[in-house]
Design a protein around this motif. Structure first.
Motif, PDB file in Angstrom:
ATOM      1  N   LEU A  37       3.411  54.614   5.159  1.00 41.30           N
ATOM      2  CA  LEU A  37       4.252  54.036   4.112  1.00 41.30           C
ATOM      3  C   LEU A  37       5.705  54.390   4.376  1.00 41.30           C
ATOM      4  O   LEU A  37       6.009  55.499   4.827  1.00 41.30           O
ATOM      5  N   VAL A  38       6.586  53.425   4.087  1.00 41.52           N
ATOM      6  CA  VAL A  38       8.022  53.652   4.232  1.00 41.52           C
ATOM      7  C   VAL A  38       8.721  53.326   2.920  1.00 41.52           C
ATOM      8  O   VAL A  38       8.229  52.532   2.111  1.00 41.52           O
ATOM      9  N   LYS A  39       9.882  53.951   2.766  1.00 44.48           N
ATOM     10  CA  LYS A  39      10.715  53.704   1.587  1.00 44.48           C
ATOM     11  C   LYS A  39      12.107  53.304   2.043  1.00 44.48           C
ATOM     12  O   LYS A  39      12.552  53.695   3.122  1.00 44.48           O
ATOM     13  N   PHE A  62      14.446  52.655   7.645  1.00 42.81           N
ATOM     14  CA  PHE A  62      13.529  53.118   6.608  1.00 42.81           C
ATOM     15  C   PHE A  62      13.348  54.620   6.749  1.00 42.81           C
ATOM     16  O   PHE A  62      13.696  55.203   7.772  1.00 42.81           O
ATOM     17  N   THR A  63      12.721  55.213   5.737  1.00 41.52           N
ATOM     18  CA  THR A  63      12.308  56.612   5.787  1.00 41.52           C
ATOM     19  C   THR A  63      10.793  56.651   5.667  1.00 41.52           C
ATOM     20  O   THR A  63      10.223  55.983   4.787  1.00 41.52           O
ATOM     21  N   VAL A  64      10.148  57.401   6.554  1.00 42.63           N
ATOM     22  CA  VAL A  64       8.700  57.553   6.489  1.00 42.63           C
ATOM     23  C   VAL A  64       8.375  58.319   5.210  1.00 42.63           C
ATOM     24  O   VAL A  64       8.899  59.408   4.978  1.00 42.63           O
ATOM     25  N   TYR A  65       7.524  57.741   4.376  1.00 44.63           N
ATOM     26  CA  TYR A  65       7.154  58.352   3.108  1.00 44.63           C
ATOM     27  C   TYR A  65       5.830  59.105   3.224  1.00 44.63           C
ATOM     28  O   TYR A  65       5.717  60.241   2.810  1.00 44.63           O
ATOM     29  N   LYS A  66       4.816  58.440   3.815  1.00 44.63           N
ATOM     30  CA  LYS A  66       3.498  59.058   3.900  1.00 44.63           C
ATOM     31  C   LYS A  66       2.745  58.498   5.095  1.00 44.63           C
ATOM     32  O   LYS A  66       2.754  57.292   5.332  1.00 44.63           O
ATOM     33  N   LEU A  67       2.077  59.380   5.829  1.00 43.34           N
ATOM     34  CA  LEU A  67       1.225  58.957   6.938  1.00 43.34           C
ATOM     35  C   LEU A  67      -0.175  58.682   6.397  1.00 43.34           C
ATOM     36  O   LEU A  67      -0.682  59.447   5.564  1.00 43.34           O
ATOM     37  N   LEU A  68      -0.799  57.615   6.859  1.00 43.97           N
ATOM     38  CA  LEU A  68      -2.146  57.235   6.425  1.00 43.97           C
ATOM     39  C   LEU A  68      -3.086  57.263   7.615  1.00 43.97           C
ATOM     40  O   LEU A  68      -2.646  57.284   8.774  1.00 43.97           O
ATOM     41  N   ALA A  69      -4.365  57.219   7.338  1.00 45.94           N
ATOM     42  CA  ALA A  69      -5.356  57.150   8.419  1.00 45.94           C
ATOM     43  C   ALA A  69      -5.206  55.828   9.155  1.00 45.94           C
ATOM     44  O   ALA A  69      -4.832  54.811   8.563  1.00 45.94           O
ATOM     45  N   ASP A  70      -5.519  55.850  10.451  1.00 50.21           N
ATOM     46  CA  ASP A  70      -5.482  54.615  11.237  1.00 50.21           C
ATOM     47  C   ASP A  70      -6.510  53.621  10.711  1.00 50.21           C
ATOM     48  O   ASP A  70      -7.575  54.006  10.236  1.00 50.21           O
ATOM     49  N   PRO A 128       2.483  51.604  21.956  1.00 50.07           N
ATOM     50  CA  PRO A 128       2.199  53.035  21.837  1.00 50.07           C
ATOM     51  C   PRO A 128       2.331  53.523  20.393  1.00 50.07           C
ATOM     52  O   PRO A 128       3.121  52.983  19.620  1.00 50.07           O
ATOM     53  N   ARG A 129       1.558  54.522  20.074  1.00 46.69           N
ATOM     54  CA  ARG A 129       1.656  55.182  18.768  1.00 46.69           C
ATOM     55  C   ARG A 129       3.018  55.875  18.687  1.00 46.69           C
ATOM     56  O   ARG A 129       3.480  56.485  19.648  1.00 46.69           O
ATOM     57  N   ALA A 130       3.653  55.790  17.527  1.00 44.08           N
ATOM     58  CA  ALA A 130       4.933  56.461  17.322  1.00 44.08           C
ATOM     59  C   ALA A 130       4.679  57.845  16.726  1.00 44.08           C
ATOM     60  O   ALA A 130       3.870  57.980  15.805  1.00 44.08           O
ATOM     61  N   PRO A 131       5.345  58.882  17.225  1.00 44.63           N
ATOM     62  CA  PRO A 131       5.163  60.238  16.700  1.00 44.63           C
ATOM     63  C   PRO A 131       5.975  60.421  15.410  1.00 44.63           C
ATOM     64  O   PRO A 131       7.140  60.780  15.442  1.00 44.63           O
ATOM     65  N   LEU A 132       5.350  60.138  14.287  1.00 45.67           N
ATOM     66  CA  LEU A 132       6.046  60.128  13.001  1.00 45.67           C
ATOM     67  C   LEU A 132       5.732  61.355  12.167  1.00 45.67           C
ATOM     68  O   LEU A 132       4.679  61.970  12.321  1.00 45.67           O
ATOM     69  N   ARG A 133       6.642  61.654  11.243  1.00 40.84           N
ATOM     70  CA  ARG A 133       6.408  62.697  10.243  1.00 40.84           C
ATOM     71  C   ARG A 133       7.112  62.265   8.950  1.00 40.84           C
ATOM     72  O   ARG A 133       8.132  61.570   8.998  1.00 40.84           O
ATOM     73  N   PRO A 134       6.579  62.646   7.795  1.00 37.52           N
ATOM     74  CA  PRO A 134       7.211  62.279   6.530  1.00 37.52           C
ATOM     75  C   PRO A 134       8.663  62.768   6.459  1.00 37.52           C
ATOM     76  O   PRO A 134       8.995  63.834   6.960  1.00 37.52           O
ATOM     77  N   GLY A 135       9.519  61.942   5.883  1.00 33.85           N
ATOM     78  CA  GLY A 135      10.934  62.267   5.756  1.00 33.85           C
ATOM     79  C   GLY A 135      11.766  61.807   6.935  1.00 33.85           C
ATOM     80  O   GLY A 135      12.999  61.837   6.878  1.00 33.85           O
ATOM     81  N   THR A 140       7.903  50.548  -2.064  1.00 35.96           N
ATOM     82  CA  THR A 140       7.272  51.254  -0.957  1.00 35.96           C
ATOM     83  C   THR A 140       6.465  50.223  -0.174  1.00 35.96           C
ATOM     84  O   THR A 140       5.759  49.407  -0.755  1.00 35.96           O
ATOM     85  N   LEU A 141       6.595  50.237   1.146  1.00 34.90           N
ATOM     86  CA  LEU A 141       5.946  49.238   1.994  1.00 34.90           C
ATOM     87  C   LEU A 141       4.976  49.902   2.961  1.00 34.90           C
ATOM     88  O   LEU A 141       5.241  50.996   3.465  1.00 34.90           O
ATOM     89  N   LEU A 142       3.879  49.218   3.226  1.00 41.55           N
ATOM     90  CA  LEU A 142       2.908  49.657   4.224  1.00 41.55           C
ATOM     91  C   LEU A 142       3.341  49.114   5.580  1.00 41.55           C
ATOM     92  O   LEU A 142       3.723  47.945   5.694  1.00 41.55           O
ATOM     93  N   VAL A 143       3.274  49.943   6.601  1.00 39.49           N
ATOM     94  CA  VAL A 143       3.515  49.500   7.968  1.00 39.49           C
ATOM     95  C   VAL A 143       2.189  49.558   8.705  1.00 39.49           C
ATOM     96  O   VAL A 143       1.478  50.566   8.649  1.00 39.49           O
ATOM     97  N   ALA A 144       1.835  48.453   9.369  1.00 40.64           N
ATOM     98  CA  ALA A 144       0.624  48.390  10.193  1.00 40.64           C
ATOM     99  C   ALA A 144       1.081  48.123  11.621  1.00 40.64           C
ATOM    100  O   ALA A 144       1.389  46.985  11.985  1.00 40.64           O
ATOM    101  N   HIS A 145       1.156  49.183  12.419  1.00 38.93           N
ATOM    102  CA  HIS A 145       1.668  49.129  13.793  1.00 38.93           C
ATOM    103  C   HIS A 145       0.478  49.082  14.753  1.00 38.93           C
ATOM    104  O   HIS A 145      -0.294  50.041  14.848  1.00 38.93           O
TER     105      HIS A 145
END
Length: 149
Positions: free
Chosen positions: A81-83, A62-70, A100-107, A89-94
């Motif tokens: 959100l991932v695309k 997937f590609t990270v589309y948007k980071l949301l609040a925990d 551990p939290r994953a260090p993500l960024r859009p794109g 577009t799908l919500l991911v609830a990790h």
């Protein structure tokens, strides 16, 4: 009659070589695959179109589309959100109480293994962590070679 037998044997031999070559090529292709090259897009597409839930899927890119609040109510979840082409577009609830939290960024590209739950907005991917009771297979988020489970 001997000539007819010769051609049948020659044809059988060539056919055997062809089957062997295809088998060997398939094995070489399997050996060349790296972790994450297996993609379970079809399972997810079928679950979305059938509006099915509790569908386990193998590691899919997937590609990270948007980071949301925990989500901090109950178990804490890192949300984003991932695309992926062919999917909404799908919500991911990790669950960050279990993984551990994953260090993500859009794109950013990542691989996810977990469980799909249908909803009217497209769906949620969760169980992206180990099962603390060892009952479920569990899942993960993978960035490069690093797994967050």
């Amino acid at each position: 009659m001997n000539q007819n037998r010769f051609w049948k044997q020659a044809f059988s031999f060539v056919l055997l070589l062809l089957v062997y070559g295809v088998y060997q090529f398939g094995n070489k292709q399997a050996e060349l695959k790296q972790p994450g090259e297996y993609d379970d897009l079809l399972s997810l597409q079928q679950a979305v179109s059938a509006q099915r839930s509790k569908v386990w899927f193998n590691e899919t890119q997937f590609t990270v589309y948007k980071l949301l609040a925990d989500d901090t109510k109950g178990s804490r979840h890192q949300r984003f959100l991932v695309k992926r082409e062919g999917l909404p577009t799908l919500l991911v609830a990790h669950n960050i109480d279990l993984a551990p939290r994953a260090p993500l960024r859009p794109g950013q590209s990542l691989y996810i293994k977990g469980r799909y739950e249908w909803n009217q907005k497209g769906g949620v991917l969760h169980w992206t962590h180990h099962d603390p009771r060892g009952v479920q297979p569990g899942g993960w988020l993978r960035l490069g070679e690093e797994k967050y489970q």
